[in-house]
Design a protein around this motif. Structure first.
Motif, PDB file in Angstrom:
ATOM      1  N   GLY A 140       0.793  -1.221   0.000  1.00 25.50           N
ATOM      2  CA  GLY A 140       0.000   0.000   0.000  1.00 25.50           C
ATOM      3  C   GLY A 140       0.824   1.269   0.000  1.00 25.50           C
ATOM      4  O   GLY A 140       0.564   2.193  -0.795  1.00 25.50           O
ATOM      5  N   GLN A 141       1.827   1.333   0.873  1.00 24.88           N
ATOM      6  CA  GLN A 141       2.654   2.539   0.940  1.00 24.88           C
ATOM      7  C   GLN A 141       3.407   2.763  -0.363  1.00 24.88           C
ATOM      8  O   GLN A 141       3.458   3.882  -0.892  1.00 24.88           O
ATOM      9  CB  GLN A 141       3.649   2.420   2.112  1.00 24.88           C
ATOM     10  CG  GLN A 141       2.994   2.401   3.489  1.00 24.88           C
ATOM     11  CD  GLN A 141       2.404   3.750   3.877  1.00 24.88           C
ATOM     12  OE1 GLN A 141       2.555   4.745   3.171  1.00 24.88           O
ATOM     13  NE2 GLN A 141       1.712   3.774   5.016  1.00 24.88           N
ATOM     14  N   ALA A 142       3.980   1.689  -0.889  1.00 27.24           N
ATOM     15  CA  ALA A 142       4.722   1.826  -2.146  1.00 27.24           C
ATOM     16  C   ALA A 142       3.793   2.175  -3.301  1.00 27.24           C
ATOM     17  O   ALA A 142       4.153   2.974  -4.185  1.00 27.24           O
ATOM     18  CB  ALA A 142       5.486   0.526  -2.441  1.00 27.24           C
ATOM     19  N   LEU A 143       2.590   1.614  -3.286  1.00 29.24           N
ATOM     20  CA  LEU A 143       1.633   1.932  -4.347  1.00 29.24           C
ATOM     21  C   LEU A 143       1.262   3.410  -4.317  1.00 29.24           C
ATOM     22  O   LEU A 143       1.223   4.076  -5.364  1.00 29.24           O
ATOM     23  CB  LEU A 143       0.374   1.069  -4.196  1.00 29.24           C
ATOM     24  CG  LEU A 143       0.391  -0.324  -4.809  1.00 29.24           C
ATOM     25  CD1 LEU A 143      -0.896  -1.063  -4.472  1.00 29.24           C
ATOM     26  CD2 LEU A 143       0.568  -0.250  -6.318  1.00 29.24           C
ATOM     27  N   ARG A 144       0.954   3.931  -3.130  1.00 32.99           N
ATOM     28  CA  ARG A 144       0.550   5.334  -3.050  1.00 32.99           C
ATOM     29  C   ARG A 144       1.700   6.262  -3.471  1.00 32.99           C
ATOM     30  O   ARG A 144       1.481   7.205  -4.247  1.00 32.99           O
ATOM     31  CB  ARG A 144       0.090   5.670  -1.639  1.00 32.99           C
ATOM     32  CG  ARG A 144      -0.332   7.122  -1.487  1.00 32.99           C
ATOM     33  CD  ARG A 144      -1.262   7.320  -0.331  1.00 32.99           C
ATOM     34  NE  ARG A 144      -0.661   6.956   0.948  1.00 32.99           N
ATOM     35  CZ  ARG A 144      -1.316   7.018   2.109  1.00 32.99           C
ATOM     36  NH1 ARG A 144      -2.586   7.406   2.133  1.00 32.99           N
ATOM     37  NH2 ARG A 144      -0.717   6.679   3.232  1.00 32.99           N
ATOM     38  N   ALA A 145       2.890   5.982  -2.975  1.00 36.72           N
ATOM     39  CA  ALA A 145       4.021   6.846  -3.336  1.00 36.72           C
ATOM     40  C   ALA A 145       4.338   6.736  -4.819  1.00 36.72           C
ATOM     41  O   ALA A 145       4.590   7.747  -5.501  1.00 36.72           O
ATOM     42  CB  ALA A 145       5.237   6.469  -2.491  1.00 36.72           C
TER      43      ALA A 145
END
Length: 296
Positions: free
Chosen positions: A233-238
């Motif tokens: 999730g974090q990598a996707l958003r960034a």
């Protein structure tokens, strides 16, 4: 010389007045009035009495008509009720048949999807990876939830901006091309599976517009549009925010009031695609292995 002799008066000469009364019982004026009424077709019935007679006749005629109508309705009521009952039975039978056919369609569709998934598993050497990548199976895992909604009051103003195409539309409304860019940006950021409002996206999915409605695989969607992506999730958003499509979504939010909210999820569920239609792909038949025996 004496004159001629007068005739002797009748014996009842003294009863002249009584004869007048007996022979002429009505005065001449009364006789004239009676003759005039007879000539005009009138009777001697007084006008109030005639009105009452007409009213009584009208009431009697109305009562007769009402009685005949009620009798006819009573006679026709059984046939009308029978026709209504037959029509109700036909509607219920047709509805039941439609329900049975719909159940049969659902069962056949489920069987076809299961066969497709099994074929994909066989093509993948018994692994579910091919079916997963093709969207034939539901997936769960950590991911990102992205909610996109129209601007406040979208659809109330007139256009004129670069997103209007010269027409009368609200620039704060999310369009099909906006969702296309967001989806492409999420794929580019590393999403392993995607869904829009519960509609699974595959390699052959299409996002189109029909008037003001947005269609995903010909299924109409309504805002807000909730996009679920499986992955870190974090990598996707960034990663998404740094893509050109992520920057484009930021422009829509800042300049046109489009509402955007994103949140990282520990687990998201994405259903399987409702149908998989192969247009060009076909299974490859492996050549049969032939062996030669060793001579002893």
């Amino acid at each position: 010389m004496p004159g001629p002799a007068r005739p002797a008066p009748p014996p009842d000469a003294s009863m002249w007045l009584l004869h007048q009364v007996m022979d002429h019982t009505l005065d001449e004026g009364y006789e004239e009035a009676a003759a005039r009424r007879a000539a005009e077709g009138r009777t001697g019935v007084p006008r109030p009495l005639r009105a009452r007679l007409w009213l009584a006749g009208g009431l009697a005629l109305a009562a007769l008509i009402f009685t005949l109508g009620a009798a006819q309705t009573r006679v026709a009521a059984p046939s009308v009720a029978k026709e209504r009952e037959e029509l109700t039975e036909r509607i219920e039978a047709g509805t039941a048949q439609l329900d049975r056919l719909q159940e049969e369609v659902d069962e056949l569709g489920a069987a076809v999807e299961e066969r497709q998934r099994e074929a994909l598993r066989l093509e993948g050497g018994g692994s579910d990876l091919v079916a997963l990548l093709a969207g034939a199976t539901a997936v769960e895992g950590p991911g990102l939830e992205l909610v996109i909604d129209d601007a406040e009051g979208a659809g109330q103003g007139l256009g004129g901006g670069p997103r209007d195409g010269g027409g009368f539309s609200d620039t704060g409304r999310v369009r099909d091309r906006d969702l296309q860019r967001v989806v492409n940006g999420l794929w580019q950021a590393g999403a392993e599976a995607l869904a829009v409002n519960g509609q699974r996206l595959t390699s052959v999915s299409a996002i189109r517009a029909a008037g003001d409605a947005v269609l995903v695989d010909n299924r109409p969607l309504v805002p807000p549009y909730t996009l679920l992506a499986v992955g870190d999730g974090q990598a996707l958003r960034a990663g998404f925010e740094n893509t050109a499509d992520g920057l484009y979504l930021g422009v829509l939010q800042d300049n046109y009031g489009v509402r955007v909210a994103s949140s990282v999820k520990d687990k998201v569920h994405i259903p399987a695609a409702p149908s998989l239609t192969l247009r060009s792909a076909a299974p490859v038949e492996e050549p049969a292995e032939t062996g030669q025996g060793n001579a002893s």
